[in-house]
Design a protein around this motif. Structure first.
Motif, short mmCIF file in Angstrom:
data_model
loop_
_atom_site.label_atom_id
_atom_site.label_comp_id
_atom_site.label_asym_id
_atom_site.label_seq_id
_atom_site.Cartn_x
_atom_site.Cartn_y
_atom_site.Cartn_z
N UNK A 21 74.92 100.98 -50.57
CA UNK A 21 74.75 101.30 -51.90
C UNK A 21 75.72 102.24 -52.47
N UNK A 22 76.04 103.40 -51.67
CA UNK A 22 77.04 104.30 -52.08
C UNK A 22 78.49 103.58 -51.91
N UNK A 23 78.83 102.73 -51.13
CA UNK A 23 80.10 102.03 -51.08
C UNK A 23 80.04 101.20 -52.42
N UNK A 24 79.04 100.38 -53.06
CA UNK A 24 79.19 99.81 -54.07
C UNK A 24 79.42 100.78 -55.36
N UNK A 25 78.75 101.79 -55.50
CA UNK A 25 79.01 102.82 -56.44
C UNK A 25 80.25 103.45 -56.52
N UNK A 26 80.80 103.56 -55.33
CA UNK A 26 82.09 104.25 -55.35
C UNK A 26 83.40 103.26 -55.50
N UNK A 27 83.13 102.02 -55.26
CA UNK A 27 84.08 100.92 -55.57
C UNK A 27 84.12 100.77 -57.11
N UNK A 28 83.04 100.58 -57.73
CA UNK A 28 82.87 100.76 -59.12
C UNK A 28 83.83 102.15 -59.89
N UNK A 29 83.42 103.26 -59.34
CA UNK A 29 83.76 104.43 -59.82
C UNK A 29 85.43 104.47 -59.52
N UNK A 30 85.76 103.91 -58.34
CA UNK A 30 87.15 103.72 -58.30
C UNK A 30 88.04 103.07 -59.19
N UNK A 31 87.31 101.83 -59.51
CA UNK A 31 88.01 100.96 -60.66
C UNK A 31 88.05 101.67 -61.88
N UNK A 32 87.03 102.32 -62.19
CA UNK A 32 87.24 103.19 -63.33
C UNK A 32 87.78 104.55 -63.31
#
Ligand code: NGS
Length: 276
Positions: free
Chosen positions: A115-126
């Protein structure tokens, strides 16, 4: 406490054409103000965040841009307490932040790291350059605990009431930590293989430590947390074996092996990522 400022990473403001001055952080750290859960939500200066739970201070240009990422499943009342509290807390810090909640929508044991990886992926895109990876049951109580990244990954929740304000072991690296997006990418994020309680944070410690990014901690006085009570999850019986295997697998198991089966919804107070 001034040492803390020397360890913080500040980014250049995005929009230098405005007349706003850069925000300052020194006063916040030195003030060392303890807050109480009850009084903080009576703070009249609270501003409604932008949709998706993003906030930027109005009177100055934030030098810190942080994605607060919360792995989550089925703890509605804790989420309500956490989200409400954190907006009040973070708005006292003059930082630009956004809260992401990554919800595991299946019946498998909980996979916190994934779940942290998913959150981080989106945060990186933004384009968030600092990640704070944060359990939903932890509340920081000192506003001097700036939710930004230090030069090294930082274990933030190192002074916790349920551990009687001690560290259970030196390399503990769960609860609440900060790490720059660049560093998170460099270690391929966290392992996606840990289902159930335990071990994923120790594996992450190994990843950062063996990459030469030995985690740091700040003054325990500013790093005080309280934990909301909850039923303990079932421990992952395979965690010690997984930790051994993970040593070889880090390059293939992490950010680069996520399947993007997710949907994103902008709630008023947070961005909700549903992972199926
Ligand atoms: C260790 C776990 C960590 C966990 C820490 C604190 O034993 O994942 O306890 O847990 N490591 C292993 O099991 C290998 S806590 O008391 O906060 O639930 O984070």
């Amino acid at each position: 406490k001034e040492d803390i400022l020397n360890h913080m990473k500040f980014r250049h403001p995005e929009n230098v054409s405005t007349a706003l001055k850069s925000c300052t952080y020194q006063d916040i750290i030195l003030e060392n103000e303890f807050i109480e859960i009850v009084t903080i939500t009576q703070n009249k200066s609270f501003q409604k965040p932008l949709s998706g739970g993003e906030f930027k201070p109005k009177h100055c240009l934030a030098l810190i841009k942080t994605a607060l990422i919360v792995p989550y499943r089925n703890r509605t009342s804790q989420l309500a307490i956490f989200i409400n509290y954190m907006h009040f807390f973070l708005q006292k810090q003059n930082i630009h932040y956004r809260i992401f909640v990554a919800n595991q929508n299946d019946t498998l044991p909980f996979n916190r790291a994934k779940m942290l990886n998913y959150g981080a992926s989106l945060a990186m895109k933004l384009n968030y350059d600092c990640l704070v990876l944060h359990d939903v049951d932890l509340l920081p109580i000192n506003v001097g605990n700036i939710y930004g990244c230090a030069k090294l990954p930082r274990h933030m929740s190192c002074n916790l009431d349920t551990f009687r304000y001690n560290l259970p072991y030196l390399s503990i690296f769960g609860g609440a930590i900060s790490i720059s997006t660049k560093q998170f990418k460099m270690v391929n994020g966290m392992s996606n293989s840990f289902y159930g309680w335990g071990g994923e944070d120790d594996d992450f410690y190994r990843r950062v430590n063996t990459s030469g990014l030995k985690p740091c901690r700040f003054d325990p006085e500013v790093n005080r947390y309280i934990m909301l009570s909850h039923k303990k999850q079932d421990a992952n019986k395979n965690r010690f074996l997984l930790m051994k295997l993970a040593v070889r697998e880090s390059e293939n198991d992490g950010l680069n092996s996520l399947l993007h089966h997710w949907s994103i919804k902008l709630e008023d107070l947070y961005t909700y990522i549903t992972v199926s």
